[in-house]
Motif scaffolding. Structure first.
Motif, PDB file in Angstrom:
ATOM      1  N   GLY A  70      11.815   3.795 -10.313  1.00  0.00           N
ATOM      2  CA  GLY A  70      10.856   4.350  -9.356  1.00  0.00           C
ATOM      3  C   GLY A  70      11.144   4.007  -7.914  1.00  0.00           C
ATOM      4  N   ALA A  71      11.845   2.896  -7.695  1.00  0.00           N
ATOM      5  CA  ALA A  71      11.954   2.330  -6.343  1.00  0.00           C
ATOM      6  C   ALA A  71      12.428   3.333  -5.296  1.00  0.00           C
ATOM      7  N   ARG A  72      13.453   4.109  -5.618  1.00  0.00           N
ATOM      8  CA  ARG A  72      13.995   5.023  -4.599  1.00  0.00           C
ATOM      9  C   ARG A  72      13.085   6.234  -4.361  1.00  0.00           C
ATOM     10  N   HIS A  73      12.067   6.387  -5.200  1.00  0.00           N
ATOM     11  CA  HIS A  73      11.146   7.527  -5.057  1.00  0.00           C
ATOM     12  C   HIS A  73       9.801   7.111  -4.462  1.00  0.00           C
ATOM     13  N   GLY A  74       9.704   5.888  -3.983  1.00  0.00           N
ATOM     14  CA  GLY A  74       8.423   5.439  -3.412  1.00  0.00           C
ATOM     15  C   GLY A  74       7.397   5.056  -4.466  1.00  0.00           C
ATOM     16  N   ILE A  75       7.879   4.827  -5.678  1.00  0.00           N
ATOM     17  CA  ILE A  75       6.959   4.471  -6.773  1.00  0.00           C
ATOM     18  C   ILE A  75       7.130   2.985  -7.083  1.00  0.00           C
ATOM     19  N   THR A  76       6.041   2.244  -7.070  1.00  0.00           N
ATOM     20  CA  THR A  76       6.120   0.843  -7.484  1.00  0.00           C
ATOM     21  C   THR A  76       5.538   0.695  -8.891  1.00  0.00           C
ATOM     22  N   VAL A  77       6.115  -0.224  -9.644  1.00  0.00           N
ATOM     23  CA  VAL A  77       5.645  -0.502 -11.004  1.00  0.00           C
ATOM     24  C   VAL A  77       5.537  -2.020 -11.137  1.00  0.00           C
ATOM     25  N   ASN A  78       4.342  -2.493 -11.327  1.00  0.00           N
ATOM     26  CA  ASN A  78       4.110  -3.934 -11.413  1.00  0.00           C
ATOM     27  C   ASN A  78       3.234  -4.262 -12.613  1.00  0.00           C
ATOM     28  N   ALA A  79       3.193  -5.534 -12.944  1.00  0.00           N
ATOM     29  CA  ALA A  79       2.340  -5.975 -14.052  1.00  0.00           C
ATOM     30  C   ALA A  79       1.436  -7.099 -13.568  1.00  0.00           C
ATOM     31  N   ILE A  80       0.309  -7.205 -14.222  1.00  0.00           N
ATOM     32  CA  ILE A  80      -0.554  -8.374 -14.034  1.00  0.00           C
ATOM     33  C   ILE A  80      -0.683  -9.038 -15.402  1.00  0.00           C
ATOM     34  N   ALA A  81      -0.509 -10.339 -15.428  1.00  0.00           N
ATOM     35  CA  ALA A  81      -0.674 -11.088 -16.676  1.00  0.00           C
ATOM     36  C   ALA A  81      -1.936 -11.936 -16.553  1.00  0.00           C
ATOM     37  N   PRO A  82      -3.056 -11.420 -17.060  1.00  0.00           N
ATOM     38  CA  PRO A  82      -4.282 -12.218 -16.979  1.00  0.00           C
ATOM     39  C   PRO A  82      -4.225 -13.396 -17.948  1.00  0.00           C
ATOM     40  N   ILE A 134      -9.145 -10.050 -11.722  1.00  0.00           N
ATOM     41  CA  ILE A 134      -7.969  -9.241 -12.080  1.00  0.00           C
ATOM     42  C   ILE A 134      -7.957  -7.970 -11.220  1.00  0.00           C
ATOM     43  N   ALA A 135      -9.131  -7.389 -11.043  1.00  0.00           N
ATOM     44  CA  ALA A 135      -9.242  -6.162 -10.238  1.00  0.00           C
ATOM     45  C   ALA A 135      -8.718  -6.389  -8.820  1.00  0.00           C
ATOM     46  N   ARG A 136      -8.953  -7.577  -8.304  1.00  0.00           N
ATOM     47  CA  ARG A 136      -8.490  -7.915  -6.937  1.00  0.00           C
ATOM     48  C   ARG A 136      -6.971  -7.765  -6.848  1.00  0.00           C
ATOM     49  N   GLY A 137      -6.283  -8.192  -7.885  1.00  0.00           N
ATOM     50  CA  GLY A 137      -4.825  -8.064  -7.912  1.00  0.00           C
ATOM     51  C   GLY A 137      -4.391  -6.605  -7.965  1.00  0.00           C
ATOM     52  N   VAL A 138      -5.111  -5.803  -8.737  1.00  0.00           N
ATOM     53  CA  VAL A 138      -4.763  -4.375  -8.846  1.00  0.00           C
ATOM     54  C   VAL A 138      -4.928  -3.689  -7.493  1.00  0.00           C
ATOM     55  N   VAL A 139      -6.031  -3.960  -6.819  1.00  0.00           N
ATOM     56  CA  VAL A 139      -6.279  -3.326  -5.512  1.00  0.00           C
ATOM     57  C   VAL A 139      -5.140  -3.666  -4.554  1.00  0.00           C
ATOM     58  N   PHE A 140      -4.678  -4.903  -4.605  1.00  0.00           N
ATOM     59  CA  PHE A 140      -3.549  -5.301  -3.750  1.00  0.00           C
ATOM     60  C   PHE A 140      -2.285  -4.501  -4.116  1.00  0.00           C
ATOM     61  N   LEU A 141      -1.970  -4.438  -5.395  1.00  0.00           N
ATOM     62  CA  LEU A 141      -0.704  -3.815  -5.812  1.00  0.00           C
ATOM     63  C   LEU A 141      -0.649  -2.307  -5.563  1.00  0.00           C
ATOM     64  N   VAL A 142      -1.808  -1.640  -5.561  1.00  0.00           N
ATOM     65  CA  VAL A 142      -1.779  -0.179  -5.382  1.00  0.00           C
ATOM     66  C   VAL A 142      -1.926   0.223  -3.911  1.00  0.00           C
ATOM     67  N   ALA A 143      -2.080  -0.734  -3.029  1.00  0.00           N
ATOM     68  CA  ALA A 143      -2.297  -0.412  -1.613  1.00  0.00           C
ATOM     69  C   ALA A 143      -1.093   0.324  -1.019  1.00  0.00           C
ATOM     70  N   GLU A 144      -1.371   1.116   0.002  1.00  0.00           N
ATOM     71  CA  GLU A 144      -0.301   1.874   0.679  1.00  0.00           C
ATOM     72  C   GLU A 144       0.782   0.933   1.205  1.00  0.00           C
ATOM     73  N   ASP A 145       0.343  -0.230   1.741  1.00  0.00           N
ATOM     74  CA  ASP A 145       1.304  -1.139   2.368  1.00  0.00           C
ATOM     75  C   ASP A 145       1.853  -2.191   1.399  1.00  0.00           C
ATOM     76  N   ALA A 146       1.745  -1.918   0.082  1.00  0.00           N
ATOM     77  CA  ALA A 146       2.327  -2.830  -0.908  1.00  0.00           C
ATOM     78  C   ALA A 146       3.623  -2.238  -1.480  1.00  0.00           C
ATOM     79  N   GLY A 147       4.232  -1.305  -0.721  1.00  0.00           N
ATOM     80  CA  GLY A 147       5.378  -0.552  -1.234  1.00  0.00           C
ATOM     81  C   GLY A 147       6.631  -1.360  -1.511  1.00  0.00           C
ATOM     82  N   PHE A 148       6.699  -2.587  -0.987  1.00  0.00           N
ATOM     83  CA  PHE A 148       7.902  -3.405  -1.212  1.00  0.00           C
ATOM     84  C   PHE A 148       7.722  -4.362  -2.395  1.00  0.00           C
ATOM     85  N   VAL A 149       6.525  -4.309  -2.988  1.00  0.00           N
ATOM     86  CA  VAL A 149       6.253  -5.157  -4.168  1.00  0.00           C
ATOM     87  C   VAL A 149       6.486  -4.309  -5.403  1.00  0.00           C
TER      88      VAL A 149
END
Ligand code: NDP
Length: 240
Positions: free
Chosen positions: A165-177, A211-226
């Motif tokens: 996804g990286a070259r297409h502007g798509i981030t893929v992350n995981a949260i381990a609660p 856990i939701a707090r982490g999701v909001v961070f990861l999906v933010a517009e300016d979290a594109g490098f994560v």
């Protein structure tokens, strides 16, 4: 900027908190559930968030369900793969169905949902996928070969898809609660739960909102490098 977000298992527990937090962050949310109609109806009445009913373990149902969400709400830019189940038992006692169902619901669902969402994300050059893993996928857990394998698989799936996804502007992350105060953990016998809490440095169960707090961070517009990251949110129980 508000996006359309789909949260699987979004009507109860951790998923409910994620749905609400994403709505509060300005996104239009579709919460997917499987069988508990009463909980879904109460959730919509309380939050105003739309619900959609399908089995995320079913590939065709994910294709059809995601097409319906897009027709109703618009192109889906955010997917949170949160739906999960447990069917615990030692290997000696675990049935083949317990194995298959847990792998299909927890891990197969990530593939099914990504297959439905990813092509549109590539076209629009933006996407956010967050997969909910587990501390037990990182550390293993007695009586959970199915669940630990599925959750561990989620972490590998995340790192592999992040590279696509990286070259297409798509981030893929995981949260381990770690252990979070939801219905899933309420099913753990009290003496076992006491022992678990004793091992959490924070001295308590986590809250779904944490856990939701982490999701909001990861999906933010300016979290594109994560991307390709696993965020552990577990009160210090397992430092990975
Ligand atoms: P809950 O049991 O409270 O809620 C599960 C949600 O997933 C419900 O909305 C349920 O729908 C939905 N769901 C289950 N199966 C399917 C399916 N086949 N198709 C569509 N939706 C489905 O779970 P939690 O909130 O506790 O857990 C959420 C996620 O976090 C899971 O992936 C879990 O493995 C993970 N996790 C949880 C931890 C915890 O301590 N609670 C710790 C670590 C990870 P319905 O209401 O219709 O049943």
């Amino acid at each position: 900027m508000g996006r359309v977000a789909v949260v699987t298992g979004g009507t109860r527990g951790i998923g409910r908190a994620i749905s609400v937090a994403l709505k509060e962050a300005g996104h239009t949310v579709a919460a997917v559930y499987h069988g508990n109609d009463a909980a879904a109806a109460a959730f919509t009445a309380e939050t105003g968030i739309a619900t959609y009913k399908w089995d995320v373990a079913d590939y065709e149902a994910c294709q059809a369900g995601m097409a319906t969400v897009a027709a109703d709400l618009g192109p889906v830019d955010i997917v949170v793969n949160n739906a999960g189940i447990t069917r615990d038992g030692t290997l000696m006692k675990m049935s083949h169905d317990d194995w298959d169902r847990v792998i299909a619901t927890n891990l197969g669902s990530c593939f099914n949902m990504a297959k439905a969402a990813f092509p549109g994300m590539v076209e629009r050059k933006f996407g956010r996928i967050v997969n909910i893993g587990s501390i037990n996928g990182q550390a293993g857990q007695y009586g959970q070969v199915n669940y630990a394998a599925a959750k561990s698989g989620i972490h590998g799936f995340t790192k592999a898809l992040a590279q696509e996804g990286a070259r297409h502007g798509i981030t893929v992350n995981a949260i381990a609660p770690g252990y979070i105060d939801t219905d899933m953990v309420a099913a753990v016998p009290p003496p076992v739960l006491e022992k678990i809490i004793a091992k959490i440095p924070a001295g308590r169960l986590g809250k779904a909102e944490e856990i939701a707090r982490g999701v909001v961070f990861l999906v933010a517009e300016d979290a594109g490098f994560v991307t390709g990251a696993t965020m552990s949110i577990n009160g210090g129980q397992h430092m990975y």
